[in-house]
Design a protein around this motif. Sequence first.
Motif, PDB file in Angstrom:
ATOM      1  N   SER A  31     -22.494  11.802   6.965  1.00  0.00           N
ATOM      2  CA  SER A  31     -21.588  10.893   7.802  1.00  0.00           C
ATOM      3  C   SER A  31     -20.083  11.565   7.842  1.00  0.00           C
ATOM      4  O   SER A  31     -19.842  11.580   6.571  1.00  0.00           O
ATOM      5  N   LEU A  32     -19.247  11.063   8.935  1.00  0.00           N
ATOM      6  CA  LEU A  32     -17.355  10.894   8.090  1.00  0.00           C
ATOM      7  C   LEU A  32     -16.770  10.419   6.854  1.00  0.00           C
ATOM      8  O   LEU A  32     -16.356  10.638   6.040  1.00  0.00           O
ATOM      9  N   ASN A  71     -17.491   1.709   8.929  1.00  0.00           N
ATOM     10  CA  ASN A  71     -16.519   1.103   9.691  1.00  0.00           C
ATOM     11  C   ASN A  71     -15.311   1.317   9.061  1.00  0.00           C
ATOM     12  O   ASN A  71     -14.423   1.386   9.387  1.00  0.00           O
ATOM     13  N   GLN A  72     -15.326   0.581   7.737  1.00  0.00           N
ATOM     14  CA  GLN A  72     -13.956   0.732   7.110  1.00  0.00           C
ATOM     15  C   GLN A  72     -13.206   1.369   6.814  1.00  0.00           C
ATOM     16  O   GLN A  72     -11.970   1.763   6.438  1.00  0.00           O
ATOM     17  N   ALA A  73     -14.676   2.186   6.025  1.00  0.00           N
ATOM     18  CA  ALA A  73     -13.608   3.855   6.206  1.00  0.00           C
ATOM     19  C   ALA A  73     -13.035   4.757   6.699  1.00  0.00           C
ATOM     20  O   ALA A  73     -11.958   5.420   6.007  1.00  0.00           O
ATOM     21  N   ARG A  74     -12.490   4.559   7.740  1.00  0.00           N
ATOM     22  CA  ARG A  74     -11.592   4.821   8.570  1.00  0.00           C
ATOM     23  C   ARG A  74     -10.185   3.955   7.967  1.00  0.00           C
ATOM     24  O   ARG A  74      -8.925   4.649   8.302  1.00  0.00           O
ATOM     25  N   LYS A  75      -9.974   2.984   7.404  1.00  0.00           N
ATOM     26  CA  LYS A  75      -9.269   3.092   6.440  1.00  0.00           C
ATOM     27  C   LYS A  75      -8.249   3.583   5.863  1.00  0.00           C
ATOM     28  O   LYS A  75      -7.558   3.644   4.696  1.00  0.00           O
ATOM     29  N   SER A  84      -1.217   9.224   5.108  1.00  0.00           N
ATOM     30  CA  SER A  84      -0.878   7.796   4.918  1.00  0.00           C
ATOM     31  C   SER A  84       0.280   7.673   5.752  1.00  0.00           C
ATOM     32  O   SER A  84       1.323   8.224   5.749  1.00  0.00           O
ATOM     33  N   PRO A  85       0.590   6.795   6.864  1.00  0.00           N
ATOM     34  CA  PRO A  85       1.879   6.616   7.463  1.00  0.00           C
ATOM     35  C   PRO A  85       2.513   5.919   6.386  1.00  0.00           C
ATOM     36  O   PRO A  85       2.608   5.419   5.261  1.00  0.00           O
ATOM     37  N   ASP A  86       3.514   6.617   6.514  1.00  0.00           N
ATOM     38  CA  ASP A  86       5.533   5.840   5.709  1.00  0.00           C
ATOM     39  C   ASP A  86       6.154   4.911   5.565  1.00  0.00           C
ATOM     40  O   ASP A  86       5.917   4.420   4.961  1.00  0.00           O
ATOM     41  N   ASN A  87       5.766   3.837   7.226  1.00  0.00           N
ATOM     42  CA  ASN A  87       6.044   2.817   6.984  1.00  0.00           C
ATOM     43  C   ASN A  87       4.839   1.647   6.374  1.00  0.00           C
ATOM     44  O   ASN A  87       5.622   1.138   6.302  1.00  0.00           O
ATOM     45  N   ILE A  88       4.265   1.525   5.211  1.00  0.00           N
ATOM     46  CA  ILE A  88       3.519   1.320   5.159  1.00  0.00           C
ATOM     47  C   ILE A  88       3.941   0.495   3.280  1.00  0.00           C
ATOM     48  O   ILE A  88       4.064   1.083   2.545  1.00  0.00           O
ATOM     49  N   HIS A  89       4.251  -0.897   3.228  1.00  0.00           N
ATOM     50  CA  HIS A  89       4.489  -0.788   1.908  1.00  0.00           C
ATOM     51  C   HIS A  89       4.211  -1.077   0.867  1.00  0.00           C
ATOM     52  O   HIS A  89       2.382  -0.865   1.181  1.00  0.00           O
ATOM     53  N   GLN A  90       4.066  -1.122  -0.695  1.00  0.00           N
ATOM     54  CA  GLN A  90       2.946  -0.200  -1.612  1.00  0.00           C
ATOM     55  C   GLN A  90       1.655  -1.912  -1.114  1.00  0.00           C
ATOM     56  O   GLN A  90       0.793  -1.267  -1.726  1.00  0.00           O
ATOM     57  N   ILE A  91       2.245  -2.994  -0.952  1.00  0.00           N
ATOM     58  CA  ILE A  91       1.738  -4.408  -1.281  1.00  0.00           C
ATOM     59  C   ILE A  91       0.811  -3.977  -0.362  1.00  0.00           C
ATOM     60  O   ILE A  91      -0.317  -4.634  -0.494  1.00  0.00           O
ATOM     61  N   LYS A  92       1.567  -4.076   0.753  1.00  0.00           N
ATOM     62  CA  LYS A  92       0.386  -4.085   2.313  1.00  0.00           C
ATOM     63  C   LYS A  92      -1.320  -3.438   1.687  1.00  0.00           C
ATOM     64  O   LYS A  92      -1.948  -2.903   2.063  1.00  0.00           O
ATOM     65  N   ILE A  96      -4.674  -4.173   1.690  1.00  0.00           N
ATOM     66  CA  ILE A  96      -5.560  -3.266   2.649  1.00  0.00           C
ATOM     67  C   ILE A  96      -6.809  -3.271   1.746  1.00  0.00           C
ATOM     68  O   ILE A  96      -7.878  -3.215   1.777  1.00  0.00           O
ATOM     69  N   PHE A  97      -7.110  -2.648   0.590  1.00  0.00           N
ATOM     70  CA  PHE A  97      -7.562  -1.662  -0.155  1.00  0.00           C
ATOM     71  C   PHE A  97      -8.371  -3.095  -0.937  1.00  0.00           C
ATOM     72  O   PHE A  97     -10.099  -3.061  -1.122  1.00  0.00           O
ATOM     73  N   ILE A  98      -8.091  -4.190  -1.420  1.00  0.00           N
ATOM     74  CA  ILE A  98      -8.944  -5.456  -2.031  1.00  0.00           C
ATOM     75  C   ILE A  98      -9.360  -6.091  -0.660  1.00  0.00           C
ATOM     76  O   ILE A  98     -10.882  -6.193  -1.125  1.00  0.00           O
ATOM     77  N   GLU A  99      -8.380  -6.004   0.548  1.00  0.00           N
ATOM     78  CA  GLU A  99      -9.660  -6.524   1.678  1.00  0.00           C
ATOM     79  C   GLU A  99     -11.228  -5.539   1.882  1.00  0.00           C
ATOM     80  O   GLU A  99     -11.689  -6.098   2.226  1.00  0.00           O
ATOM     81  N   MET A 100     -10.849  -4.187   1.812  1.00  0.00           N
ATOM     82  CA  MET A 100     -11.735  -3.062   2.552  1.00  0.00           C
ATOM     83  C   MET A 100     -12.440  -3.663   1.621  1.00  0.00           C
ATOM     84  O   MET A 100     -13.848  -3.242   1.201  1.00  0.00           O
ATOM     85  N   LEU A 101     -12.532  -3.702  -0.149  1.00  0.00           N
ATOM     86  CA  LEU A 101     -13.236  -4.212  -1.585  1.00  0.00           C
ATOM     87  C   LEU A 101     -14.270  -5.127  -1.253  1.00  0.00           C
ATOM     88  O   LEU A 101     -15.343  -5.609  -1.198  1.00  0.00           O
ATOM     89  N   GLU A 102     -13.738  -6.044  -0.605  1.00  0.00           N
ATOM     90  CA  GLU A 102     -14.232  -7.503  -0.578  1.00  0.00           C
ATOM     91  C   GLU A 102     -15.289  -7.911   0.369  1.00  0.00           C
ATOM     92  O   GLU A 102     -16.115  -8.356   1.120  1.00  0.00           O
ATOM     93  N   SER A 103     -15.551  -6.314   2.144  1.00  0.00           N
ATOM     94  CA  SER A 103     -15.136  -6.833   2.905  1.00  0.00           C
ATOM     95  C   SER A 103     -17.372  -5.774   3.226  1.00  0.00           C
ATOM     96  O   SER A 103     -18.008  -6.303   3.886  1.00  0.00           O
ATOM     97  N   VAL A 104     -16.491  -4.651   2.251  1.00  0.00           N
ATOM     98  CA  VAL A 104     -17.541  -4.084   2.017  1.00  0.00           C
ATOM     99  C   VAL A 104     -19.105  -4.507   0.929  1.00  0.00           C
ATOM    100  O   VAL A 104     -19.675  -5.278   0.192  1.00  0.00           O
ATOM    101  N   HIS A 105     -20.186  -4.219   1.501  1.00  0.00           N
ATOM    102  CA  HIS A 105     -21.315  -4.262   0.297  1.00  0.00           C
ATOM    103  C   HIS A 105     -20.868  -4.377  -1.236  1.00  0.00           C
ATOM    104  O   HIS A 105     -19.761  -3.474  -1.934  1.00  0.00           O
ATOM    105  N   ARG A 106     -21.411  -4.777  -2.380  1.00  0.00           N
ATOM    106  CA  ARG A 106     -20.973  -4.981  -3.379  1.00  0.00           C
ATOM    107  C   ARG A 106     -21.004  -3.640  -4.365  1.00  0.00           C
ATOM    108  O   ARG A 106     -20.077  -2.543  -5.109  1.00  0.00           O
ATOM    109  N   ASP A 107     -22.001  -3.175  -3.909  1.00  0.00           N
ATOM    110  CA  ASP A 107     -22.208  -1.320  -4.557  1.00  0.00           C
ATOM    111  C   ASP A 107     -21.836  -0.194  -3.420  1.00  0.00           C
ATOM    112  O   ASP A 107     -20.951   0.697  -4.007  1.00  0.00           O
TER     113      ASP A 107
END
Length: 143
Positions: A31-32, A71-75, A84-92, A96-107
């Motif tokens: 898979s991609l 599904n989340q891997a597109r991020k 990465s787009p240049d206009n994303i602030h580091q905190i954002k 996004i990474f933390i939200e990704m970690l929390e949305s996927v299976h723990r493994d």
Amino acid sequence: MAVVSIAEVLKKAGELNSKEEKVEWLRKNNSLPLRNILTLTYDKSKKFLIPDSEPPYTPSETHDTQGMLHNQARKLKYFVEGFSPDNIHQIKRETIFIEMLESVHRDDAKVLLQMIKKKPFVGVTKQVINEAFGEIIKDGKEN
């Protein structure tokens, strides 16, 4: 047919005995998102824009999230230098990474954390990955 999580694919690949079995298993589960995670983990030329330490996050308690990383891997592009787009602030970006970690299976979250640390997956070498998917890891360093 149930979706096999990326963590399950990598775990089983690492447990298989022969290089041929590992290559066949990876190809069967191609898979991609899997290829992107492997490339970002093993290719030393790919630099992350987020810290390589584990951020504070709450692992998912939901049991039916094995396919969520697909599904989340597109991020992933938000975390990689040059993609990465240049206009994303580091905190954002880190949020996004933390939200990704929390949305996927723990493994799968552990797979993402291993990826940002560039820590190879047990039993899965660059040679196996490149044989399974073509020369997707091009930096010439062997793990």
